[in-house]
Design a protein around this motif. Structure first.
Motif, PDB file in Angstrom:
ATOM      1  N   PHE A 121      16.310  -0.413 -10.827  1.00 20.29           N
ATOM      2  CA  PHE A 121      15.544   0.312 -10.410  1.00 20.29           C
ATOM      3  C   PHE A 121      13.784   0.715 -11.439  1.00 20.29           C
ATOM      4  CE2 PHE A 121      19.826   1.712  -9.406  1.00 20.29           C
ATOM      5  CZ  PHE A 121      19.566   2.228  -7.491  1.00 20.29           C
ATOM      6  N   PRO A 122      12.985   0.212 -11.890  1.00 16.15           N
ATOM      7  CA  PRO A 122      11.910  -0.138 -12.756  1.00 16.15           C
ATOM      8  C   PRO A 122      11.535   1.379 -13.020  1.00 16.15           C
ATOM      9  CG  PRO A 122      11.756  -2.045 -10.542  1.00 16.15           C
ATOM     10  CD  PRO A 122      12.406  -0.928 -10.548  1.00 16.15           C
ATOM     11  N   LEU A 123      11.252   1.827 -11.699  1.00 16.97           N
ATOM     12  CA  LEU A 123      10.318   2.989 -12.023  1.00 16.97           C
ATOM     13  C   LEU A 123      10.918   4.171 -12.428  1.00 16.97           C
ATOM     14  CD1 LEU A 123       7.256   4.066 -10.622  1.00 16.97           C
ATOM     15  CD2 LEU A 123       8.428   5.776  -8.880  1.00 16.97           C
ATOM     16  N   ALA A 124      12.109   4.186 -12.956  1.00 19.05           N
ATOM     17  CA  ALA A 124      12.952   4.696 -13.792  1.00 19.05           C
ATOM     18  C   ALA A 124      12.861   5.009 -15.094  1.00 19.05           C
ATOM     19  CB  ALA A 124      14.845   4.285 -13.684  1.00 19.05           C
ATOM     20  N   ARG A 125      12.090   3.840 -16.164  1.00 19.53           N
ATOM     21  CA  ARG A 125      11.792   3.645 -16.624  1.00 19.53           C
ATOM     22  C   ARG A 125      10.488   4.193 -17.307  1.00 19.53           C
ATOM     23  NH1 ARG A 125      11.531  -3.042 -15.653  1.00 19.53           N
ATOM     24  NH2 ARG A 125      13.578  -3.678 -15.738  1.00 19.53           N
ATOM     25  N   GLY A 182      11.236  -5.605   5.015  1.00 16.72           N
ATOM     26  CA  GLY A 182       9.691  -4.379   5.229  1.00 16.72           C
ATOM     27  C   GLY A 182      10.187  -3.285   6.361  1.00 16.72           C
ATOM     28  N   TYR A 183      10.283  -3.229   7.534  1.00 19.57           N
ATOM     29  CA  TYR A 183      11.072  -2.880   8.497  1.00 19.57           C
ATOM     30  C   TYR A 183      11.609  -1.504   8.082  1.00 19.57           C
ATOM     31  CZ  TYR A 183       8.545  -6.006  11.659  1.00 19.57           C
ATOM     32  OH  TYR A 183       7.323  -6.986  11.981  1.00 19.57           O
ATOM     33  N   LEU A 184      12.750  -2.247   7.342  1.00 22.45           N
ATOM     34  CA  LEU A 184      13.907  -1.290   6.743  1.00 22.45           C
ATOM     35  C   LEU A 184      13.493  -0.431   5.722  1.00 22.45           C
ATOM     36  CD1 LEU A 184      16.547  -0.267   6.342  1.00 22.45           C
ATOM     37  CD2 LEU A 184      17.222  -1.959   4.267  1.00 22.45           C
ATOM     38  N   ALA A 185      12.143  -0.708   4.878  1.00 18.93           N
ATOM     39  CA  ALA A 185      12.018  -0.082   4.011  1.00 18.93           C
ATOM     40  C   ALA A 185      10.669   1.072   4.105  1.00 18.93           C
ATOM     41  CB  ALA A 185      10.727  -0.874   3.349  1.00 18.93           C
ATOM     42  N   ARG A 186      10.069   1.333   5.667  1.00 17.43           N
ATOM     43  CA  ARG A 186       9.646   1.827   6.256  1.00 17.43           C
ATOM     44  C   ARG A 186       9.942   2.592   7.022  1.00 17.43           C
ATOM     45  NH1 ARG A 186       5.827  -3.085   6.542  1.00 17.43           N
ATOM     46  NH2 ARG A 186       6.533  -3.436   8.173  1.00 17.43           N
ATOM     47  N   GLY A 187      11.014   2.027   7.298  1.00 18.92           N
ATOM     48  CA  GLY A 187      11.803   2.386   8.211  1.00 18.92           C
ATOM     49  C   GLY A 187      12.881   4.286   7.648  1.00 18.92           C
ATOM     50  N   THR A 188      13.053   3.490   6.062  1.00 14.69           N
ATOM     51  CA  THR A 188      13.597   4.647   5.783  1.00 14.69           C
ATOM     52  C   THR A 188      13.040   5.283   5.423  1.00 14.69           C
ATOM     53  OG1 THR A 188      14.915   2.825   4.251  1.00 14.69           O
ATOM     54  CG2 THR A 188      15.371   4.374   3.533  1.00 14.69           C
ATOM     55  N   SER A 200      13.973   5.101  -5.678  1.00 14.33           N
ATOM     56  CA  SER A 200      14.939   4.856  -5.423  1.00 14.33           C
ATOM     57  C   SER A 200      13.813   4.266  -4.563  1.00 14.33           C
ATOM     58  CB  SER A 200      15.873   5.832  -4.663  1.00 14.33           C
ATOM     59  OG  SER A 200      17.123   6.526  -5.373  1.00 14.33           O
ATOM     60  N   LEU A 201      12.859   4.893  -3.667  1.00 14.70           N
ATOM     61  CA  LEU A 201      11.953   4.497  -2.518  1.00 14.70           C
ATOM     62  C   LEU A 201      11.122   3.150  -3.624  1.00 14.70           C
ATOM     63  CD1 LEU A 201      11.313   7.572  -0.769  1.00 14.70           C
ATOM     64  CD2 LEU A 201      11.859   6.019  -0.092  1.00 14.70           C
ATOM     65  N   GLN A 202      10.568   2.907  -4.727  1.00 15.38           N
ATOM     66  CA  GLN A 202      10.237   2.267  -5.486  1.00 15.38           C
ATOM     67  C   GLN A 202      10.931   1.058  -5.734  1.00 15.38           C
ATOM     68  OE1 GLN A 202      10.263   0.832  -8.673  1.00 15.38           O
ATOM     69  NE2 GLN A 202       8.819  -0.128  -8.904  1.00 15.38           N
ATOM     70  N   ALA A 203      12.284   1.294  -5.866  1.00 12.75           N
ATOM     71  CA  ALA A 203      13.254   0.106  -5.579  1.00 12.75           C
ATOM     72  C   ALA A 203      13.555  -0.359  -4.319  1.00 12.75           C
ATOM     73  CB  ALA A 203      14.231   0.765  -6.536  1.00 12.75           C
ATOM     74  N   LEU A 204      13.454   0.380  -3.451  1.00 16.38           N
ATOM     75  CA  LEU A 204      13.418  -0.400  -2.676  1.00 16.38           C
ATOM     76  C   LEU A 204      12.275  -0.842  -1.581  1.00 16.38           C
ATOM     77  CD1 LEU A 204      14.792   0.091   0.733  1.00 16.38           C
ATOM     78  CD2 LEU A 204      14.047   2.098   1.316  1.00 16.38           C
ATOM     79  N   PHE A 205      11.356  -0.593  -2.107  1.00 16.76           N
ATOM     80  CA  PHE A 205       9.823  -1.138  -1.871  1.00 16.76           C
ATOM     81  C   PHE A 205       9.501  -2.905  -2.455  1.00 16.76           C
ATOM     82  CE2 PHE A 205       7.839   2.828  -1.070  1.00 16.76           C
ATOM     83  CZ  PHE A 205       7.977   2.800   0.064  1.00 16.76           C
ATOM     84  N   ASN A 206      10.141  -2.432  -4.036  1.00 18.00           N
ATOM     85  CA  ASN A 206       9.746  -3.820  -4.575  1.00 18.00           C
ATOM     86  C   ASN A 206      11.174  -4.961  -4.067  1.00 18.00           C
ATOM     87  OD1 ASN A 206       8.708  -2.834  -6.768  1.00 18.00           O
ATOM     88  ND2 ASN A 206       9.863  -2.582  -7.930  1.00 18.00           N
ATOM     89  N   TRP A 207      12.264  -4.373  -3.269  1.00 17.19           N
ATOM     90  CA  TRP A 207      13.281  -4.958  -2.677  1.00 17.19           C
ATOM     91  C   TRP A 207      13.026  -6.149  -1.427  1.00 17.19           C
ATOM     92  CZ3 TRP A 207      15.466  -3.558   1.637  1.00 17.19           C
ATOM     93  CH2 TRP A 207      17.209  -4.696   2.531  1.00 17.19           C
ATOM     94  N   TYR A 226       0.831  -1.613   0.089  1.00 14.63           N
ATOM     95  CA  TYR A 226       0.027  -0.448  -0.499  1.00 14.63           C
ATOM     96  C   TYR A 226       0.754   1.020  -0.137  1.00 14.63           C
ATOM     97  CZ  TYR A 226      -3.172   3.329   1.258  1.00 14.63           C
ATOM     98  OH  TYR A 226      -3.977   4.657   1.727  1.00 14.63           O
ATOM     99  N   LEU A 227       2.007   0.844   0.950  1.00 14.89           N
ATOM    100  CA  LEU A 227       2.890   2.429   0.897  1.00 14.89           C
ATOM    101  C   LEU A 227       3.529   2.598  -0.623  1.00 14.89           C
ATOM    102  CD1 LEU A 227       4.409   4.471   3.137  1.00 14.89           C
ATOM    103  CD2 LEU A 227       6.099   3.384   2.757  1.00 14.89           C
TER     104      LEU A 227
END
Length: 580
Positions: free
Chosen positions: A314-318, A393-399, A374-381, A5-6
């Motif tokens: 970095f998929p969103l870069a496309r 997941g905690y790392l992505a949300r925390g970042t 970068s955030l989107q790539a982190l979420f995908n990861w 969702y995020l």
């Protein structure tokens, strides 16, 4: 909040989301702009006799719009009026006809300009990456940077470059010809240097990088925009080229290099022995002055080329559109004009004017894209990791939360908003002079002379604020006035004071109480530029007593804690007695 969702909330493209989400991000962008401007307004109206430092040059003369009888036959006022961009002056004149004083408008304008800048920044970023969160981040980064500096808040011509440059970029990317040309014309009317950058971008739009080499564009629309834009630029800049200044030619680089005004410690220091200061962070000569007053997150925009190169990771870069090349074109145009301005030094004014504003805008746009991708790539990861690694997941949300906190509260740790408002500390002095006839001339070497034209609406013979050394004929007159005043104020013979009074028509002489001490002169970088002032220091140390110091008590008509005002007719009487 779940990762999926995020991720969707932050990085979904505009064409896949509901309009309410787009309005949310845009409204949030405007909210921060308004909050920052309210903080600036609070500084601007916190007391009486408060004015932006640069407005004392750019706006004081506009009080003529309300009362044309002010500053009659005044060299300083006439000069500053002559060098003001026509659109800038016309705007203040128009608003003055509505009854709003120029000095008040100067404090209100940054709020409006900030909102317009934010709107165009948000919209321009969506042309490059159609993700609303990217527009919000770009506009927030830009807003923080602008309110950390004193360009936008000054309400002077340079405050207009941000909305007008972004408007040009937006309409260029949208291929809206007429609005693009209007934005270009307005640049010439408010901040002419920006026209050269925009023209450079139009020319670079004709070129493409194809199969490892540069080639001309085959798009007829690119040629239409280039020809129409360059034609508009030519027409709007033609009056500047044809204008013959009554204040002489612009100083040459050779002349400036031997002028103390342009050396370290001078009135307008330009040349520095320090290589890094001259080219990278000096006030007038460098690429981006005042690097300390920039939001650190803006530098993330430098990594955008890497993200685009590694788009597989970095998929969103496309989804970054080909229009993003305008950022590179803007950088090339800015750097090109920076070099040209150095080659034609002072003919195009300060080289820094071609980079310090445009590069910040371009970097902010790049930063908005970089952080969102970068955030989107982190979420995908995090989303694609096995469930046995919940820490990702905690790392992505925390970042994300950390980044949001840094974006929002960073200004708390800096002087924010940053403004150069000067507080007039001598209200009795301003009231006294404002009650005198409008044609009076005040002779003074006091720092307070910088404020008199703005707060008392009366002319001064010279002052540090108005000794602008770029036009030779103007500065030669101001310099001679200053030299004559130094000699007269510190002479043991009142004859020199009488000569100044009769030559320049001075009606009052304003003195600091400490004016006749060596420390007073040594403490003024402006006065110490003059060999005459340095000679006075030696004379004072040798015990020579200036004649004016002996008649201060007998002639004073106004005394404050720090200042004394002498009417010049009293000085002339004493000079006559000495002569007899």
């Amino acid at each position: 909040m779940q990762i999926s969702y995020l991720q969707q909330w932050l990085t979904t493209p505009t064409y896949k989301i509901h309009r309410s989400q787009l309005r949310f991000w845009f409204s949030l962008s405007l909210t921060f702009s308004v909050i920052y401007s309210v903080l600036a307004l609070e500084l601007a109206f916190r007391g009486n006799y408060l004015i932006d430092s640069d407005a004392r040059q750019h706006v004081f003369w506009m009080q003529r719009f309300l009362d044309p009888a002010l500053f009659p036959n005044d060299l300083i006022t006439d000069y500053h009026q002559s060098v003001a961009p026509s659109g800038y002056a016309a705007l203040y004149w128009l608003i003055a006809q509505l009854g709003i004083p120029p000095l008040i408008l100067n404090k209100l304008l940054p709020t409006l300009l900030g909102v317009i800048t934010t709107s165009y920044c948000f919209a321009t970023c969506l042309q490059l990456l159609p993700v609303p969160a990217a527009g919000f981040i770009a506009s927030l980064v830009l807003n923080q940077t602008l309110w950390m500096r004193y360009d936008l808040v000054s309400g002077t011509p340079r405050a207009f470059i941000y909305p007008l440059f972004l408007a040009f970029l937006y309409y260029l990317l949208r291929r809206s010809l007429l609005p693009c040309l209007i934005a270009l014309a307005l640049q010439g009317l408010f901040y002419p240097q920006c026209v050269f950058i925009s023209s450079g971008i139009l020319v670079l739009q004709l070129w493409r990088w194809h199969k490892g080499r540069l080639c001309l564009s085959g798009n007829k629309q690119d040629y239409l925009f280039c020809v129409a834009g360059l034609g508009t630029a030519f027409l709007v800049m033609l009056p500047y080229a044809l204008q013959s200044s009554e204040f002489g030619a612009v100083i040459t680089a050779a002349q400036a290099k031997i002028s103390p005004e342009f050396l370290p410690g001078g009135r307008t220091p330009f040349f520095h022995d320090n290589f890094l200061e001259f080219w990278f962070y000096g006030k007038r000569s460098s690429l981006v002055p005042r690097l300390s007053r920039i939001t650190p997150l803006i530098y993330t925009g430098l990594f955008l080329p890497f993200l685009l190169w590694k788009s597989s990771q970095f998929p969103l870069a496309r989804q970054v559109t080909p229009k993003v090349q305008v950022l590179i074109q803007g950088i090339i145009a800015s750097l090109g004009m920076f070099v040209i301005a150095h080659v034609l030094l002072f003919q195009l004014h300060h080289p820094s004017r071609y980079t310090m504003h445009s590069l910040l805008v371009l970097l902010a746009l790049a930063a908005g894209i970089t952080l969102t991708v970068s955030l989107q790539a982190l979420f995908n990861w995090a989303k694609c990791s096995p469930k046995s690694y919940p820490w990702k997941g905690y790392l992505a949300r925390g970042t994300t939360v950390f980044l949001a906190i840094v974006l929002i509260i960073y200004p708390v740790f800096t002087p924010f908003p940053y403004a150069k408002y000067k507080q007039g500390k001598e209200p009795l002095l301003y009231e006294f002079f404002s009650q005198q006839p409008k044609h009076i001339m005040i002779a003074s070497l006091s720092e307070e002379a910088n404020n008199i034209p703005s707060f008392a609406q009366r002319s001064v013979l010279t002052s540090e604020m108005y000794t602008i050394p770029y036009h030779v004929e103007y500065y030669n007159q101001i310099r001679q006035r200053t030299i004559d005043l130094i000699r007269a104020q510190y002479s043991a013979d009142l004859t020199l004071a009488r000569n100044v009074i009769e030559t320049y028509g001075a009606d009052f002489w304003l003195l600091d109480r400490t004016a006749f001490t060596p420390e007073y002169i040594r403490g003024s970088n402006w006065l110490m530029q003059f060999s005459e002032a340095r000679a006075v220091v030696t004379e004072l140390e040798q015990g020579i007593i200036p004649a004016l110091s002996g008649i201060m008590e007998q002639c004073s008509v106004l005394e404050t804690e720090y200042l004394v005002v002498l009417p010049t007719d009293c000085i002339l009487k004493f000079a006559q007695r000495k002569r007899n």
